[in-house]
Write a protein that holds these residues in place. Structure first.
Motif, short mmCIF file in Angstrom:
data_model
loop_
_atom_site.label_atom_id
_atom_site.label_comp_id
_atom_site.label_asym_id
_atom_site.label_seq_id
_atom_site.Cartn_x
_atom_site.Cartn_y
_atom_site.Cartn_z
N ALA A 18 0.84 -1.20 0.00
CA ALA A 18 0.00 0.00 0.00
C ALA A 18 0.87 1.26 0.00
N ALA A 19 1.97 1.21 0.73
CA ALA A 19 2.90 2.34 0.74
C ALA A 19 3.49 2.55 -0.65
N ALA A 20 3.85 1.47 -1.32
CA ALA A 20 4.43 1.58 -2.66
C ALA A 20 3.47 2.25 -3.64
N GLU A 21 2.19 1.92 -3.51
CA GLU A 21 1.18 2.53 -4.38
C GLU A 21 1.11 4.03 -4.22
N ARG A 22 1.61 4.53 -3.10
CA ARG A 22 1.58 5.96 -2.80
C ARG A 22 2.96 6.59 -2.88
N GLY A 23 3.92 5.90 -3.46
CA GLY A 23 5.26 6.43 -3.65
C GLY A 23 6.09 6.47 -2.39
N LEU A 24 5.73 5.65 -1.40
CA LEU A 24 6.43 5.65 -0.13
C LEU A 24 7.29 4.40 0.02
N ASP A 25 8.56 4.59 0.35
CA ASP A 25 9.43 3.48 0.71
C ASP A 25 9.18 3.12 2.18
N VAL A 26 9.64 1.91 2.56
CA VAL A 26 9.34 1.39 3.89
C VAL A 26 10.59 0.84 4.56
N ASN A 27 10.83 1.29 5.79
CA ASN A 27 11.80 0.67 6.69
C ASN A 27 11.00 -0.04 7.78
N VAL A 28 11.42 -1.24 8.16
CA VAL A 28 10.69 -2.04 9.13
C VAL A 28 11.54 -2.25 10.38
N ASP A 29 11.00 -1.85 11.53
CA ASP A 29 11.62 -2.14 12.82
C ASP A 29 11.10 -3.49 13.32
N GLY A 30 11.99 -4.43 13.60
CA GLY A 30 11.55 -5.77 13.90
C GLY A 30 11.16 -6.04 15.33
N LEU A 31 12.00 -5.69 16.28
CA LEU A 31 11.81 -6.10 17.67
C LEU A 31 11.18 -4.95 18.47
N GLN A 32 9.86 -5.01 18.58
CA GLN A 32 9.11 -4.05 19.41
C GLN A 32 8.63 -4.78 20.65
N GLY A 33 9.36 -4.89 21.62
CA GLY A 33 10.41 -3.92 21.94
C GLY A 33 9.76 -2.88 22.84
N HIS A 34 10.10 -1.66 22.53
CA HIS A 34 9.73 -0.51 23.35
C HIS A 34 9.17 0.58 22.47
N LEU A 35 7.97 1.07 22.80
CA LEU A 35 7.34 2.14 22.04
C LEU A 35 6.58 3.06 22.99
N SER A 36 6.96 4.33 23.00
CA SER A 36 6.19 5.36 23.69
C SER A 36 5.86 5.00 25.14
N SER A 37 6.86 4.48 25.84
CA SER A 37 6.83 4.14 27.27
C SER A 37 6.30 2.75 27.56
N PHE A 38 5.78 2.04 26.55
CA PHE A 38 5.28 0.68 26.76
C PHE A 38 6.29 -0.34 26.24
N ASP A 39 6.45 -1.44 26.98
CA ASP A 39 7.30 -2.54 26.54
C ASP A 39 6.46 -3.64 25.92
N PHE A 40 6.99 -4.24 24.85
CA PHE A 40 6.31 -5.34 24.17
C PHE A 40 7.30 -6.48 23.99
N LEU A 41 7.29 -7.39 24.94
CA LEU A 41 8.14 -8.57 24.86
C LEU A 41 7.24 -9.81 24.84
N PRO A 42 7.60 -10.82 24.05
CA PRO A 42 6.78 -12.03 24.02
C PRO A 42 6.86 -12.80 25.33
N ALA A 43 5.81 -13.57 25.61
CA ALA A 43 5.71 -14.29 26.87
C ALA A 43 6.85 -15.27 27.07
N TRP A 44 7.45 -15.72 25.97
CA TRP A 44 8.52 -16.71 26.08
C TRP A 44 9.86 -16.10 26.50
#
Length: 427
Positions: free
Chosen positions: A75-101
């Motif tokens: 969808a980004a490509a259709e709008r002329g936008l390139d994409v960088n992907v952050d894989g390990l989230q990890g930490h966002l805006s004060s919240f931590d997101f780690l898998p239960a394992w």
């Protein structure tokens, strides 16, 4: 890419459901968000899968989640936008997101446990491979500021030392490269890597490992509190971080990506956000070898979501209902003004000496690494930081050089440095 070679983008914060949108993925809502981003003239987005949702078990990477990520990229490509992907989230805006394992009954160090790291490798390799054939896929960032898990002030850190951090970064970047060879793969830390004594992730890691150096500039780190919203140090903080990173780079023209920068209220009040945005970007673009500027963030966080720090709700270039805010108008003007223009900033010939170690190669245990001292001299209130601000206020355009390289004629010549100044010499 613009004719100047500098990329302009936004960190994509979905307008509906924040990053929880992966739970109720709506491609039409994503397309509408991307339309509003593209309308600002931007050319790329940085996107954030939530690690626990994409890899809920160490040996389960959900195919449907990966398909949704690819759909977003298309969808980004259709709008002329390139994409960088952050894989390990990890930490966002004060919240931590780690898998239960990785936690509680399965608590394992996310940087050193062999099974956990192998799971991370497979996850990053899988995401990269899924996007490898997409022309608009820029590459992977290992994760968002995941260095905050490695020590204080995190309330429950997985402690490591610098050698362990470097080994982890190299291993995971290799996995990204295996999945999508030749793309722009990198890592990104918050400013403890540059400013905090004893922190496991070091300036050397940022400036020498990965395809580009990433810096995240946030003036709520003591800069705006100390210097005010219009202070030289505040408006030049992003430029300072870009130039500080060059002290450790082995390549004199290593690209630097200003991957996160924003206007945090109340230190930057809403009525001054546009002026702060314009000054910050202009000063960053007065630095050489800038790969791009990626604003945090695209859309405001909805007030229907609870428990965010207050400043997180208003950082968007657009409102939660996709209306352009003054900071967004400022970015749109900047991008439009630079379109079709070529400009190379003059070389910064004056270098401020940074008397901090160039290398942290020891195997010291976490919390027992005296050679990692002295980075606080680069932090707000530190000698290097304040001297840089004073030189800039006096009209100079300083860069930085490590003390160990300050007498290296070949290094100075390669960077165009003709004058070396120590912090104590700056009145």
């Amino acid at each position: 890419m613009s004719s100047t070679g500098v990329r302009f983008g936004a960190n994509y914060t979905p307008s509906q459901g924040w990053f929880h949108h992966w739970l109720d993925f709506d491609i039409d809502a994503v397309r509408a968000d991307l339309d509003s981003i593209a309308a600002l003239g931007l050319d790329h987005v940085r996107v954030f899968p939530l690690w626990p949702l994409f890899q809920p078990n160490r040996t389960l990477i959900r195919p449907r989640a990966v398909e949704q990520l690819v759909a977003l990229a298309d969808a980004a490509a259709e709008r002329g936008l390139d994409v960088n992907v952050d894989g390990l989230q990890g930490h966002l805006s004060s919240f931590d997101f780690l898998p239960a394992w990785t936690g509680t009954w399965h608590r394992r160090n996310i940087f050193t446990d062999p099974d956990v790291v192998a799971g991370q490798e497979e996850y990053l390799r899988t995401l990269a491979a899924a996007l490898a054939d997409r022309p608009n896929f820029l590459g992977m960032t290992i994760g968002n500021e995941i260095n905050q898990f490695s020590g204080p002030p995190h309330p429950d850190p997985d402690r490591i030392g610098p050698a362990q951090a470097g080994a982890w970064l190299r291993r995971l970047l290799a996995a990204c490269e295996e999945g999508a060879p030749g793309r722009l793969h990198l890592h990104a830390e918050y400013d403890a890597a540059w400013y905090q004594d004893g922190h496991a992730f070091t300036p050397e890691h940022s400036a020498t490992i990965g395809a580009v150096t990433a810096v995240h500039s946030w003036v709520f780190n003591g800069t705006a509190q100390r210097h005010g919203r219009t202070g030289t140090a505040t408006e030049h903080h992003a430029a300072y971080m870009i130039e500080l990173s060059k002290a450790w780079a082995d390549d004199p023209h290593r690209p630097v990506w200003l991957q996160e920068v924003g206007a945090p209220a109340p230190l930057v009040p809403a009525e001054h956000a546009a002026a702060f945005t314009e000054a910050t970007v202009a000063n960053a673009l007065d630095c050489s070898d800038v790969w791009g500027v990626t604003w945090w963030c695209s859309h405001d966080v909805s007030r229907s979501l609870a428990d965010f720090p207050e400043l997180e709700y208003s950082l968007g270039l657009l409102t939660n209902d996709r209306q352009v805010k003054p900071a967004g108008e400022a970015i749109r003007r900047i991008v439009a003004d630079r379109r079709g223009r070529t400009y190379a900033p003059p070389v910064r010939t004056t270098a401020l000496v940074v008397d901090v170690p160039a290398r942290w190669d020891g195997d010291a245990a976490p919390g027992d690494a005296p050679e990692v001292a002295d980075r606080s001299t680069c932090a707000p209130g530190g000698a290097v930081f304040e001297a840089f601000a004073r030189l800039t206020a006096d009209g100079a355009r300083p860069t930085t050089v490590l003390a160990s390289r300050a007498g290296d004629a070949a290094h100075l010549a390669a960077r165009g440095i003709t004058e070396v100044v120590r912090p104590e010499e700056v009145a």
